[in-house]
Scaffold this motif. Structure first.
Motif, PDB file in Angstrom:
ATOM      1  N   TYR A  37       1.294   2.061  27.013  1.00  0.00           N
ATOM      2  CA  TYR A  37       1.342   1.103  28.111  1.00  0.00           C
ATOM      3  C   TYR A  37       2.661   1.240  28.846  1.00  0.00           C
ATOM      4  O   TYR A  37       3.726   1.305  28.222  1.00  0.00           O
ATOM      5  CB  TYR A  37       1.206  -0.319  27.566  1.00  0.00           C
ATOM      6  CG  TYR A  37       1.364  -1.396  28.610  1.00  0.00           C
ATOM      7  CD1 TYR A  37       0.455  -1.502  29.661  1.00  0.00           C
ATOM      8  CD2 TYR A  37       2.419  -2.297  28.556  1.00  0.00           C
ATOM      9  CE1 TYR A  37       0.596  -2.491  30.632  1.00  0.00           C
ATOM     10  CE2 TYR A  37       2.560  -3.293  29.520  1.00  0.00           C
ATOM     11  CZ  TYR A  37       1.644  -3.377  30.555  1.00  0.00           C
ATOM     12  OH  TYR A  37       1.785  -4.345  31.512  1.00  0.00           O
ATOM     13  N   PHE A  68      -8.706   6.299  27.584  1.00  0.00           N
ATOM     14  CA  PHE A  68      -8.405   4.982  28.145  1.00  0.00           C
ATOM     15  C   PHE A  68      -8.142   5.086  29.647  1.00  0.00           C
ATOM     16  O   PHE A  68      -7.540   6.043  30.116  1.00  0.00           O
ATOM     17  CB  PHE A  68      -7.193   4.368  27.443  1.00  0.00           C
ATOM     18  CG  PHE A  68      -7.387   4.166  25.970  1.00  0.00           C
ATOM     19  CD1 PHE A  68      -8.204   3.138  25.501  1.00  0.00           C
ATOM     20  CD2 PHE A  68      -6.778   4.998  25.051  1.00  0.00           C
ATOM     21  CE1 PHE A  68      -8.383   2.946  24.136  1.00  0.00           C
ATOM     22  CE2 PHE A  68      -6.947   4.820  23.687  1.00  0.00           C
ATOM     23  CZ  PHE A  68      -7.769   3.780  23.228  1.00  0.00           C
ATOM     24  N   GLU A  71      -5.631   2.662  34.754  1.00  0.00           N
ATOM     25  CA  GLU A  71      -5.194   1.337  35.180  1.00  0.00           C
ATOM     26  C   GLU A  71      -4.847   0.434  34.006  1.00  0.00           C
ATOM     27  O   GLU A  71      -4.187  -0.593  34.180  1.00  0.00           O
ATOM     28  CB  GLU A  71      -6.249   0.669  36.062  1.00  0.00           C
ATOM     29  CG  GLU A  71      -7.606   0.477  35.408  1.00  0.00           C
ATOM     30  CD  GLU A  71      -8.562   1.635  35.669  1.00  0.00           C
ATOM     31  OE1 GLU A  71      -9.783   1.395  35.602  1.00  0.00           O
ATOM     32  OE2 GLU A  71      -8.072   2.760  35.940  1.00  0.00           O
ATOM     33  N   ARG A  72      -5.281   0.791  32.793  1.00  0.00           N
ATOM     34  CA  ARG A  72      -4.854   0.046  31.608  1.00  0.00           C
ATOM     35  C   ARG A  72      -3.539   0.606  31.075  1.00  0.00           C
ATOM     36  O   ARG A  72      -2.747  -0.114  30.478  1.00  0.00           O
ATOM     37  CB  ARG A  72      -5.932   0.107  30.524  1.00  0.00           C
ATOM     38  CG  ARG A  72      -7.212  -0.620  30.891  1.00  0.00           C
ATOM     39  CD  ARG A  72      -6.970  -2.104  31.095  1.00  0.00           C
ATOM     40  NE  ARG A  72      -8.212  -2.830  31.350  1.00  0.00           N
ATOM     41  CZ  ARG A  72      -8.281  -4.147  31.520  1.00  0.00           C
ATOM     42  NH1 ARG A  72      -7.186  -4.873  31.466  1.00  0.00           N
ATOM     43  NH2 ARG A  72      -9.443  -4.740  31.759  1.00  0.00           N
ATOM     44  N   PRO A  75      -0.934  -0.780  34.993  1.00  0.00           N
ATOM     45  CA  PRO A  75      -1.673  -1.562  35.974  1.00  0.00           C
ATOM     46  C   PRO A  75      -0.951  -1.774  37.300  1.00  0.00           C
ATOM     47  O   PRO A  75      -1.553  -2.258  38.255  1.00  0.00           O
ATOM     48  CB  PRO A  75      -1.897  -2.904  35.262  1.00  0.00           C
ATOM     49  CG  PRO A  75      -0.778  -3.005  34.288  1.00  0.00           C
ATOM     50  CD  PRO A  75      -0.465  -1.604  33.858  1.00  0.00           C
ATOM     51  N   GLY A 103      -0.392  -7.235  30.608  1.00  0.00           N
ATOM     52  CA  GLY A 103      -1.071  -5.935  30.599  1.00  0.00           C
ATOM     53  C   GLY A 103      -1.093  -5.297  29.219  1.00  0.00           C
ATOM     54  O   GLY A 103      -1.981  -4.497  28.906  1.00  0.00           O
ATOM     55  N   TRP A 106      -4.308  -6.275  26.557  1.00  0.00           N
ATOM     56  CA  TRP A 106      -5.586  -5.566  26.518  1.00  0.00           C
ATOM     57  C   TRP A 106      -5.647  -4.590  25.347  1.00  0.00           C
ATOM     58  O   TRP A 106      -6.717  -4.360  24.773  1.00  0.00           O
ATOM     59  CB  TRP A 106      -5.812  -4.829  27.833  1.00  0.00           C
ATOM     60  CG  TRP A 106      -7.139  -4.135  27.927  1.00  0.00           C
ATOM     61  CD1 TRP A 106      -8.319  -4.675  28.330  1.00  0.00           C
ATOM     62  CD2 TRP A 106      -7.414  -2.764  27.591  1.00  0.00           C
ATOM     63  NE1 TRP A 106      -9.318  -3.731  28.281  1.00  0.00           N
ATOM     64  CE2 TRP A 106      -8.793  -2.537  27.827  1.00  0.00           C
ATOM     65  CE3 TRP A 106      -6.641  -1.696  27.127  1.00  0.00           C
ATOM     66  CZ2 TRP A 106      -9.398  -1.309  27.617  1.00  0.00           C
ATOM     67  CZ3 TRP A 106      -7.234  -0.463  26.912  1.00  0.00           C
ATOM     68  CH2 TRP A 106      -8.599  -0.284  27.152  1.00  0.00           C
ATOM     69  N   TRP A 107      -4.494  -4.031  24.991  1.00  0.00           N
ATOM     70  CA  TRP A 107      -4.445  -3.011  23.942  1.00  0.00           C
ATOM     71  C   TRP A 107      -4.491  -3.591  22.526  1.00  0.00           C
ATOM     72  O   TRP A 107      -4.882  -2.891  21.585  1.00  0.00           O
ATOM     73  CB  TRP A 107      -3.163  -2.193  24.094  1.00  0.00           C
ATOM     74  CG  TRP A 107      -3.109  -1.384  25.340  1.00  0.00           C
ATOM     75  CD1 TRP A 107      -2.565  -1.755  26.544  1.00  0.00           C
ATOM     76  CD2 TRP A 107      -3.632  -0.074  25.525  1.00  0.00           C
ATOM     77  NE1 TRP A 107      -2.705  -0.746  27.456  1.00  0.00           N
ATOM     78  CE2 TRP A 107      -3.353   0.294  26.862  1.00  0.00           C
ATOM     79  CE3 TRP A 107      -4.285   0.838  24.697  1.00  0.00           C
ATOM     80  CZ2 TRP A 107      -3.720   1.536  27.385  1.00  0.00           C
ATOM     81  CZ3 TRP A 107      -4.649   2.070  25.207  1.00  0.00           C
ATOM     82  CH2 TRP A 107      -4.366   2.407  26.536  1.00  0.00           C
ATOM     83  N   ARG A 110      -7.272  -3.053  19.912  1.00  0.00           N
ATOM     84  CA  ARG A 110      -8.022  -1.838  20.237  1.00  0.00           C
ATOM     85  C   ARG A 110      -7.414  -0.596  19.584  1.00  0.00           C
ATOM     86  O   ARG A 110      -8.096   0.409  19.399  1.00  0.00           O
ATOM     87  CB  ARG A 110      -8.081  -1.630  21.758  1.00  0.00           C
ATOM     88  CG  ARG A 110      -9.074  -2.516  22.482  1.00  0.00           C
ATOM     89  CD  ARG A 110      -9.147  -2.161  23.967  1.00  0.00           C
ATOM     90  NE  ARG A 110     -10.314  -2.769  24.600  1.00  0.00           N
ATOM     91  CZ  ARG A 110     -10.348  -3.971  25.124  1.00  0.00           C
ATOM     92  NH1 ARG A 110      -9.253  -4.723  25.085  1.00  0.00           N
ATOM     93  NH2 ARG A 110     -11.447  -4.442  25.680  1.00  0.00           N
TER      94      ARG A 110
END
Length: 226
Positions: A37, A68, A71-72, A75, A103, A106-107, A110
């Motif tokens: 990220y 992935f 945009e993740r 962003p 942002g 989201w990870w 995952r």
């Protein structure tokens, strides 16, 4: 629970992206699921099709095997090669301060490990009132500092360590990047030991794009450290 590492640098262009992708690849080889990220990125280029491309984001996208979305990974991308709030202003935009932090959410869950690459150094502006150091504090992952190998890096690295400590940011270690190669610079032989001794922070080793593939691994068990 997702573990993480915040990769910062002593400056822009010191090799944060190079080191981040290497760590991601080593973790993936060890069977660890990894995300990358970058809260914000500025400085656009054109790909072979003439489409806008942010080199750091593209490097991370490919390091993660294209699994992935870009945009993740990042962003908030801006065109001008300037600090994010200045680059955003040039486009009539503003950096979304909340998204810099959220942002990363989201990870979580995952991947096993999330690598976060900052922009510039710890005092690089991210909004009109916040810096990368502020974002790092909120995301609460330990720092890995990337620094140049050659002459002048002792001062830059110790300043970065001092800023981190003054803000209560834990430091995992330091990696020195020999790019471009400085084989004729005698300081490259003594800098790693000097930095480790003066900072009391482990120096994990030296990497560089001019090294052989077999020399690029730092011999660090990142899965145990993070």
């Amino acid at each position: 629970m997702t573990r993480g590492l915040f990769i910062t640098g002593t400056d822009t262009g010191v090799g944060k992206t190079f080191v981040t992708t290497r760590i991601a690849q080593e973790l993936q080889t060890a069977g660890v699921s990894v995300g990358i990220y970058k809260p914000a990125c500025s400085g656009v280029e054109a790909n072979e099709a003439g489409e806008p491309m942010w080199e750091d984001v593209d490097a991370h996208f490919h390091a993660l095997d294209g699994v992935f979305p870009r945009e993740r990974i990042c962003p908030q991308c801006f065109h001008a090669p300037l600090a994010p709030p200045v680059a955003a202003l040039a486009e009539g935009r503003c950096v979304d301060a909340d998204l810099l932090r959220s942002g990363a959410d989201w990870w979580r869950g995952r991947v096993d490990v999330l690598l976060i690459e900052g922009a510039g150094g710890l005092l690089c502006p991210m909004t009109e009132s916040t810096t990368i150091a502020d974002v790092a504090a909120d995301l609460a992952f330990p720092l890995l500092i990337v620094a140049r190998l050659g002459l002048g890096t002792i001062n830059h690295t110790l300043l970065t360590v001092e800023v981190a400590r003054s803000r209560g940011l834990p430091i995992t270690g330091i990696v020195l990047n020999d790019h471009p190669p400085q084989s004729d610079d005698p300081a490259t032989k003594t800098n790693p030991e000097e930095i480790a001794r003066r900072s009391n922070v482990p120096v994990f080793g030296v990497v560089g794009s001019g090294m052989l593939e077999s020399e690029l691994g730092l011999g660090v068990d990142w899965n145990a450290i993070i």
